[in-house]
Design an enzyme around this catalytic site. Structure first.
Site, PDB file in Angstrom:
ATOM      1  N   CYS A  35       3.267  -5.779  -9.123  1.00 23.88           N
ATOM      2  CA  CYS A  35       3.127  -7.226  -9.321  1.00 23.88           C
ATOM      3  C   CYS A  35       2.066  -7.806  -8.383  1.00 23.88           C
ATOM      4  O   CYS A  35       2.263  -7.869  -7.164  1.00 23.88           O
ATOM      5  CB  CYS A  35       4.481  -7.885  -9.083  1.00 23.88           C
ATOM      6  SG  CYS A  35       4.448  -9.681  -9.021  1.00 23.88           S
ATOM      7  N   CYS A  38       3.171 -10.884  -6.409  1.00 26.00           N
ATOM      8  CA  CYS A  38       4.111 -10.472  -5.363  1.00 26.00           C
ATOM      9  C   CYS A  38       3.356 -10.007  -4.117  1.00 26.00           C
ATOM     10  O   CYS A  38       3.718 -10.365  -2.990  1.00 26.00           O
ATOM     11  CB  CYS A  38       5.015  -9.343  -5.856  1.00 26.00           C
ATOM     12  SG  CYS A  38       6.089  -9.765  -7.227  1.00 26.00           S
TER      13      CYS A  38
END
Length: 111
Positions: A35, A38
């Site tokens: 991600c 993230c």
């Protein structure tokens, strides 16, 4: 307090249940290695865990902890959940995960 990074679903579920029962403030950050957002917000979370010693932090890789009942309900990462005295008081996820959001939610949590 420190940031816990559980390596199994059982460790996460047990540790979070204990924290929600015993710690006044808990923040759970759901993430994944694949991600991009993230990875971008990870330093903000790391600094927040250092700057807020009264808060128990969890950094949870959703792929490592797929067996957790809590991880199964995650549909978007990054996701943050904020608990006060065992009750979820706020959360946000995905595109709304700007660096300002964790700080604002942490301030509100401890107010």
């Amino acid at each position: 307090m420190s940031c816990m990074e559980p390596k199994s679903s059982q460790e996460f579920d047990t540790s979070l249940d204990s924290a929600l029962e015993n710690d006044p403030y808990v923040v759970v950050y759901y993430t994944a290695v694949w991600c991009g957002p993230c990875r971008a917000i990870a330093p903000v979370f790391s600094n927040a865990s250092i700057d807020n010693p009264k808060v128990r932090f969890f950094k949870v890789d959703i792929d490592q902890n797929q067996g957790s009942k809590r991880v199964g309900a995650i549909s978007s990462v990054p996701k943050f959940e904020f608990y006060k005295n065992g009750t979820k008081v706020s959360e946000f996820s995905g595109g709304r995960a700007s660096p300002a959001n964790p700080q604002k939610h942490l301030a509100d949590l401890q107010a």
